[in-house]
Design an enzyme around this catalytic site. Structure first.
Site, PDB file in Angstrom:
ATOM      1  N   ASN A  48     -11.055  -1.345   1.740  1.00  0.00           N
ATOM      2  CA  ASN A  48     -10.041  -0.304   1.587  1.00  0.00           C
ATOM      3  C   ASN A  48     -10.623   0.915   0.870  1.00  0.00           C
ATOM      4  O   ASN A  48     -11.458   0.801  -0.021  1.00  0.00           O
ATOM      5  CB  ASN A  48      -8.777  -0.820   0.883  1.00  0.00           C
ATOM      6  CG  ASN A  48      -9.029  -1.546  -0.424  1.00  0.00           C
ATOM      7  OD1 ASN A  48     -10.047  -2.193  -0.608  1.00  0.00           O
ATOM      8  ND2 ASN A  48      -8.087  -1.436  -1.348  1.00  0.00           N
ATOM      9  N   GLU A  50      -9.284   4.324  -0.985  1.00  0.00           N
ATOM     10  CA  GLU A  50      -8.121   5.047  -1.505  1.00  0.00           C
ATOM     11  C   GLU A  50      -8.456   6.518  -1.692  1.00  0.00           C
ATOM     12  O   GLU A  50      -9.610   6.942  -1.551  1.00  0.00           O
ATOM     13  CB  GLU A  50      -7.672   4.394  -2.823  1.00  0.00           C
ATOM     14  CG  GLU A  50      -7.268   2.934  -2.600  1.00  0.00           C
ATOM     15  CD  GLU A  50      -6.677   2.248  -3.813  1.00  0.00           C
ATOM     16  OE1 GLU A  50      -6.826   2.778  -4.935  1.00  0.00           O
ATOM     17  OE2 GLU A  50      -6.066   1.184  -3.627  1.00  0.00           O
ATOM     18  N   CYS A  59      -6.432   1.034   4.740  1.00  0.00           N
ATOM     19  CA  CYS A  59      -6.629  -0.395   4.477  1.00  0.00           C
ATOM     20  C   CYS A  59      -7.968  -0.870   5.033  1.00  0.00           C
ATOM     21  O   CYS A  59      -8.495  -0.319   6.018  1.00  0.00           O
ATOM     22  CB  CYS A  59      -5.534  -1.212   5.150  1.00  0.00           C
ATOM     23  SG  CYS A  59      -3.893  -0.972   4.483  1.00  0.00           S
ATOM     24  N   GLU A  61      -8.601  -3.521   6.765  1.00  0.00           N
ATOM     25  CA  GLU A  61      -8.519  -4.019   8.142  1.00  0.00           C
ATOM     26  C   GLU A  61      -8.684  -2.879   9.139  1.00  0.00           C
ATOM     27  O   GLU A  61      -9.379  -2.998  10.152  1.00  0.00           O
ATOM     28  CB  GLU A  61      -7.163  -4.701   8.388  1.00  0.00           C
ATOM     29  CG  GLU A  61      -6.916  -5.935   7.537  1.00  0.00           C
ATOM     30  CD  GLU A  61      -6.206  -5.626   6.217  1.00  0.00           C
ATOM     31  OE1 GLU A  61      -6.479  -4.564   5.607  1.00  0.00           O
ATOM     32  OE2 GLU A  61      -5.378  -6.455   5.797  1.00  0.00           O
ATOM     33  N   CYS A  92      -1.035  -5.694   6.174  1.00  0.00           N
ATOM     34  CA  CYS A  92       0.208  -4.913   6.145  1.00  0.00           C
ATOM     35  C   CYS A  92       0.671  -4.610   7.569  1.00  0.00           C
ATOM     36  O   CYS A  92      -0.065  -4.813   8.547  1.00  0.00           O
ATOM     37  CB  CYS A  92      -0.001  -3.618   5.358  1.00  0.00           C
ATOM     38  SG  CYS A  92      -0.828  -2.325   6.307  1.00  0.00           S
ATOM     39  N   CYS A  95      -1.558  -2.286   9.758  1.00  0.00           N
ATOM     40  CA  CYS A  95      -2.767  -2.940  10.279  1.00  0.00           C
ATOM     41  C   CYS A  95      -2.424  -3.920  11.395  1.00  0.00           C
ATOM     42  O   CYS A  95      -3.170  -4.056  12.374  1.00  0.00           O
ATOM     43  CB  CYS A  95      -3.518  -3.640   9.149  1.00  0.00           C
ATOM     44  SG  CYS A  95      -4.190  -2.460   7.954  1.00  0.00           S
TER      45      CYS A  95
HETATM   46  N1  THU Z   1      -4.529  -2.833   1.425  1.00  0.00           N
HETATM   47  C1  THU Z   1      -5.417  -3.222   2.385  1.00  0.00           C
HETATM   48  O1  THU Z   1      -6.597  -2.848   2.364  1.00  0.00           O
HETATM   49  N2  THU Z   1      -4.956  -4.023   3.375  1.00  0.00           N
HETATM   50  C2  THU Z   1      -3.681  -4.458   3.500  1.00  0.00           C
HETATM   51  O2  THU Z   1      -3.341  -5.104   4.481  1.00  0.00           O
HETATM   52  C3  THU Z   1      -2.701  -4.149   2.452  1.00  0.00           C
HETATM   53  C4  THU Z   1      -3.148  -3.238   1.374  1.00  0.00           C
HETATM   54  C5  THU Z   1      -5.009  -1.940   0.359  1.00  0.00           C
HETATM   55  C6  THU Z   1      -4.422  -0.559   0.392  1.00  0.00           C
HETATM   56  C7  THU Z   1      -4.552  -0.131  -1.062  1.00  0.00           C
HETATM   57  O3  THU Z   1      -5.852   0.406  -1.259  1.00  0.00           O
HETATM   58  C8  THU Z   1      -4.446  -1.429  -1.826  1.00  0.00           C
HETATM   59  O4  THU Z   1      -4.670  -2.474  -0.898  1.00  0.00           O
HETATM   60  C9  THU Z   1      -3.105  -1.654  -2.504  1.00  0.00           C
HETATM   61  O5  THU Z   1      -2.062  -1.508  -1.604  1.00  0.00           O
END
Ligand code: THU
Length: 142
Positions: A48, A50, A59, A61, A92, A95
């Site tokens: 991920n 940010e 994300c 994925e 999520c 994804c």
């Molecule tokens: N996140 C993912 O990388 N994948 C997911 O399926 C859910 C959330 C990340 C996004 C963000 O950087 C952190 O997790 C918190 O939400």
């Protein structure tokens, strides 16, 4: 499950776990690693990423899937996701939507750092998904 599949799954989970260390998650401090295995055997990883403008976060994925698609892979056998939590975390909704467009039959393998593992099929995680067939696209545009 056949031994060979178990080894392939373990390798994919290891790739996701290693990539999790590369996550850029200074705001949530929640690191996620992902790895997709394509039908030609190639593996693409993602973590991920940010942003100080929070909503621009991507994300793990989707990073992995977009890397694969941009390298010519559109058919995925399996997606591994590694997170740190009390139980394995599922991808999520965004994804799931991106994954199901390419590979509804893909297996999603979820693991936490304790090694607890869960598994599901992409299509089962997004029933009645919005699919490309809903759009009036011409073949040449796909
Ligand atoms: N996140 C993912 O990388 N994948 C997911 O399926 C859910 C959330 C990340 C996004 C963000 O950087 C952190 O997790 C918190 O939400």
């Amino acid at each position: 499950m056949a031994n060979d599949s178990r080894i392939k799954d373990d390798d994919l989970v290891s790739a996701a776990k290693q990539t999790r260390d590369k996550a850029y998650a200074p705001y949530s401090r929640y690191k996620v690693g992902a790895a997709v295995r394509c039908n030609d055997g190639r593996v693409f990883t993602g973590a991920n990423v940010e942003s100080a403008s929070y909503s621009l976060t991507c994300c793990a994925e989707r990073v992995a899937i977009f890397k694969a698609v941009s390298e010519g892979c559109r058919c995925f056998e399996a997606l591994a996701v590694v997170t740190d939590g009390p139980r394995p975390a599922a991808p999520c909704g965004a994804c799931r939507q991106v994954l199901v467009e390419f590979s509804p039959a893909a297996r999603i393998i979820m693991e936490n750092l304790q090694g607890d593992r869960a598994e599901a099929l992409a299509r089962d995680y997004l029933p009645d998904a919005f699919l490309p067939t809903a759009l009036p696209l011409r073949e040449s545009e796909s």
